[in-house]
Design an enzyme around this catalytic site. Structure first.
Site, PDB file in Angstrom:
ATOM      1  N   GLU A 164      -7.195  -4.191   7.572  1.00  0.00           N
ATOM      2  CA  GLU A 164      -6.063  -4.399   6.670  1.00  0.00           C
ATOM      3  C   GLU A 164      -5.485  -3.032   6.350  1.00  0.00           C
ATOM      4  O   GLU A 164      -6.244  -2.094   6.048  1.00  0.00           O
ATOM      5  CB  GLU A 164      -6.512  -5.092   5.384  1.00  0.00           C
ATOM      6  CG  GLU A 164      -5.431  -5.199   4.310  1.00  0.00           C
ATOM      7  CD  GLU A 164      -5.975  -5.827   3.031  1.00  0.00           C
ATOM      8  OE1 GLU A 164      -6.825  -6.752   3.138  1.00  0.00           O
ATOM      9  OE2 GLU A 164      -5.575  -5.387   1.931  1.00  0.00           O
ATOM     10  N   GLU A 169       0.161  -0.593  -2.723  1.00  0.00           N
ATOM     11  CA  GLU A 169      -0.502  -1.622  -3.529  1.00  0.00           C
ATOM     12  C   GLU A 169      -0.567  -1.109  -4.963  1.00  0.00           C
ATOM     13  O   GLU A 169      -1.283  -0.151  -5.260  1.00  0.00           O
ATOM     14  CB  GLU A 169      -1.903  -1.875  -2.966  1.00  0.00           C
ATOM     15  CG  GLU A 169      -2.692  -2.945  -3.671  1.00  0.00           C
ATOM     16  CD  GLU A 169      -4.098  -3.089  -3.097  1.00  0.00           C
ATOM     17  OE1 GLU A 169      -4.678  -4.173  -3.267  1.00  0.00           O
ATOM     18  OE2 GLU A 169      -4.619  -2.117  -2.494  1.00  0.00           O
TER      19      GLU A 169
END
Length: 276
Positions: A164, A169
């Site tokens: 990932e 984020e």
């Protein structure tokens, strides 16, 4: 007298027009997004796929609103790290931008079944667009507030995990921006992470990108490199894009939302562009 009155009238109109123009310019400036020159990682690359979000509704030729990756509890709920359930009405296009809304409206979900305190917006390009390597970038403004967890990330088309790539984020509780790579094999997952702190992502529009090549990943903010990961853990399999808002549910990283968190709030995206 008539000449003077006419001159005064013309002057008044000119002043009013100038005021309107000045106001419009100020409004335009306040709404300006990512206007900086083409960043270094884009130069010499070919645009492979993009969305400028200029339509009235989400382009379903490019995007899906259903989750399809390991670790999710259903098509509209990630897992217990999240307090939010994805609903299509929280994906809004307006004025050439995508808005992924997070709201404090409890919902009874069916996929999976349950009652969820918060709702979020979620889109992914799974089965619509995926590639190995290249430069991936958004122009975005993140929401401020305790417990908010919007993100721009990449995940494999073949439904495996890891890897990932977290490009941007945002953890609102700690005003922390995370970028990094998850690699290895479950449950022995390796994280190569970079953190930056402060409210800047919520105070204006910025570009967030990743230049992914064989054996190397470099993250960028506003066209400037922030961190680089190298090594055999760099993935080579095709990946697709996920953009979502949402809330953090765990007690760490500042904890979930509370009474101070503004709702509804929006993770705003002006464009997404992928180069090869």
């Amino acid at each position: 007298m008539r000449t003077r009155a006419l001159a005064v009238g013309i002057a008044a109109v000119m002043l009013a027009t100038a005021g309107i123009a000045s106001t419009a310019q100020a409004e335009s400036s306040s709404e300006a997004t990512c206007t900086q020159p083409t960043s270094a990682p884009v130069r010499g690359k070919e645009l492979a796929w993009h969305d400028e979000f200029s339509g009235r509704t989400l382009d379903t030729r490019r995007w899906s609103t259903v989750m399809d990756f390991p670790g999710r509890a259903g098509g509209h709920y990630h897992n217990t790290s999240y307090g939010s359930y994805a609903v299509d009405e929280n994906v809004v296009l307006s004025r050439g931008r995508l808005g992924l809304i997070t709201d404090n409206k409890p919902v009874v979900g069916t996929d999976p079944a349950g009652t969820y305190q918060y709702t979020e917006g979620f889109i992914s390009s799974h089965d619509k667009f995926f590639q190995s390597y290249g430069y991936w970038e958004i122009c975005a403004k993140f929401p401020a507030g305790k417990g908010l967890w919007p993100a721009f990330w990449l995940i494999p088309q073949d439904r495996s995990w890891p890897p990932e790539i977290d490009v941007a984020e945002w953890f609102g509780s700690i005003e922390g921006m995370h970028s990094g790579l998850a690699s290895g094999n479950w449950p022995d997952v390796r994280w190569d992470s970079h953190w930056s702190y402060g409210p800047v992502p919520t105070q204006g529009w910025h570009t967030y990108g990743v230049n992914w090549t064989t054996g190397s990943i470099t993250f960028y903010t506003d066209g400037k490199p922030t961190s680089t990961i190298t090594g055999s853990q760099i993935p080579s399999k095709p990946m697709y894009v996920v953009l979502n808002s949402g809330t953090w549910a765990n007690p760490d990283r500042g904890g979930p939302p509370d009474a101070t968190t503004p709702f509804p709030n929006t993770f705003d995206v002006d464009y997404l562009r992928v180069y090869k």
